[in-house]
Design an enzyme around this catalytic site. Structure first.
Site, short mmCIF file in Angstrom:
data_model
loop_
_atom_site.label_atom_id
_atom_site.label_comp_id
_atom_site.label_asym_id
_atom_site.label_seq_id
_atom_site.Cartn_x
_atom_site.Cartn_y
_atom_site.Cartn_z
N ASN A 160 0.77 -1.21 3.62
CA ASN A 160 -0.08 -0.71 4.70
C ASN A 160 0.61 0.31 5.59
O ASN A 160 -0.02 1.19 6.14
CB ASN A 160 -0.60 -1.88 5.55
CG ASN A 160 0.45 -2.92 5.84
OD1 ASN A 160 1.07 -3.47 4.92
ND2 ASN A 160 0.70 -3.19 7.10
N THR A 195 -7.05 -11.55 5.31
CA THR A 195 -6.15 -12.60 5.81
C THR A 195 -6.49 -13.94 5.16
O THR A 195 -5.61 -14.64 4.65
CB THR A 195 -6.26 -12.70 7.34
OG1 THR A 195 -5.86 -11.43 7.90
CG2 THR A 195 -5.37 -13.79 7.90
N CYS A 228 -2.02 -4.11 12.97
CA CYS A 228 -2.73 -5.38 12.81
C CYS A 228 -2.34 -6.40 13.87
O CYS A 228 -3.11 -7.29 14.18
CB CYS A 228 -2.47 -5.96 11.43
SG CYS A 228 -3.45 -5.16 10.17
#
Ligand code: PLP
Length: 380
Positions: free
Chosen positions: A143, A74, A315
């Site tokens: 992802n 991130t 996430c």
């Protein structure tokens, strides 16, 4: 089956820490010393950090000096987008991770096709349309679906138009060979906990000649690009995981065979659809539907059967929202709501893959029973 020995198939959320990484963290924790200190203890810590820089650089074919350690993927994405001299436009693929799409107030989305691959013609039109400097951000592997993007083509196109290129390689690293130089991007994000290292550490790889404006200021660590005393144990663990991942890259292909078998068997059993099937994908990832069964229901049923999978991107702290990635691929919202992500990892066994198929068939069978009961109860 049972909770004592769960089958973990959520490696894209986070993967098991490799034993090498665990050992390296423990060894580094035993070192007292700030890498900036000139005494012997400081120099020992400094050596750990610089050896780690070599290992992380080697994982992606970059020069060690290009590696800036961060607190994770991130932060690497944030530093990439904010750290380059202000760009008039940020062009990001529509399937980027939230940590890319949320950084800037105004982004222009590059559309993707039905398999989730960026539309290069659309990118060219966006680049050619205006004369202002742009930053293009396109991930290497998604992802949710594992779909790979043509990053080398994106970079070539972007550079023709004077744009800079950032690539979020958080999911791709350790799962496929990566050559930072050959891809031609200017910036690349990495995260340790996706490759078997500890969470809370990552890196931004920055091309030699690119000046970076730091987000964190203070000490001159990371050659002035990221201030703060280095997370030496985390960095050492990251490096050990990078070395182990690089050495065992060829093992990852084996996961592809098991993943393909899962998809074949489910496809034969029921009309399960696999998203991104027509595109090149990571070997370990499958985003697939169980017709008629909501993803959350599936995740709970699989959990009861001792199998960990996820509904869409995990996430965002367990909150299940419709997948933006699948929506960008043009998937109908009702169908997207039945998609789960199965992601295999470095310690997955063939037996794990088989257990998942058995559980899937069982959950699907129960779903039929529920659906029939529901239909019966609601019959006129
Ligand atoms: N980019 C991608 C593609 C990811 O999948 C993730 C995590 O899921 C991140 C970035 C964020 O990385 P981190 O968890 O290290 O902050």
């Amino acid at each position: 089956m049972g909770m004592e020995n769960p089958v973990y198939l959520d490696h894209n959320a986070t993967t098991a820490v490799r034993p090498e990484a665990r050992d390296a963290v423990a060894l580094a924790l035993a070192v007292t010393g700030n890498p900036s200190s000139v005494h012997g203890s400081g120099r020992t810590a400094r050596r750990l950090v610089e050896d780690a820089r070599d290992a992380v650089a080697a994982l992606v074919g970059a020069e060690p000096a290009c590696v800036v350690f961060t607190s994770g993927g991130t932060e690497a994405n944030d530093l990439a987008l904010r750290g380059v001299a202000k760009r008039a436009r940020n062009l990001c693929s529509a399937v980027e991770h939230d940590s890319v799409l949320s950084v800037m107030d105004a982004i222009v989305e590059i559309p993707v096709d039905g398999d989730g691959v960026v539309d290069l013609d659309a990118l060219e039109a966006l680049l050619a349309g205006e004369d202002t400097p742009a930053l293009v951000s396109v991930m290497l592997a998604n992802n949710e679906t594992g779909v790979l993007q043509p990053v080398a083509e994106v970079a070539a196109l972007a550079h023709e138009h004077g744009a800079l290129v950032h690539c979020d390689a958080v999911q791709a690293a350790g799962k496929m060979a990566i050559d930072f130089r050959a891809l031609g991007c200017d910036l690349m994000s990495l995260s340790a906990h996706k490759i078997g290292g500890p969470p809370g550490v990552g890196a931004l790889v920055v091309a030699d000649d690119l000046a970076l404006i730091p987000l964190l200021r203070g000490g001159g660590q990371e050659r002035g690009r990221r201030a703060g005393t280095e997370n030496v144990p985390g960095i050492a663990g990251f490096a050990a995981a990078a070395r182990a991942a690089l050495e065992s890259l060829s093992d990852f292909a084996r996961l592809g065979r098991w993943r393909d078998r899962i998809e074949d068997r489910l496809g034969q059993h029921a009309s399960s659809r696999v998203f991104g099937f027509g595109a090149p994908r990571l070997a370990n990832t499958s985003c697939l539907t169980m017709p008629g069964v909501e993803a959350e229901t599936q995740v709970i049923q699989f959990d009861l059967a001792g199998i960990a999978v996820s509904a869409g991107a995990a996430c965002s702290s367990g909150k299940v929202e419709p997948s933006r990635v699948l929506a960008a691929m043009g998937v109908d919202a009702n169908e997207a709501a039945t998609a789960i992500r199965v992601s295999l990892g470095w310690n997955t066994t063939e037996d794990d893959a088989d257990k998942f198929v058995e559980a899937w068939i069982q959950v699907h069978g129960q779903a039929d029973v529920h659906a029939q009961a529901y239909a019966g109860a609601h019959a006129a």
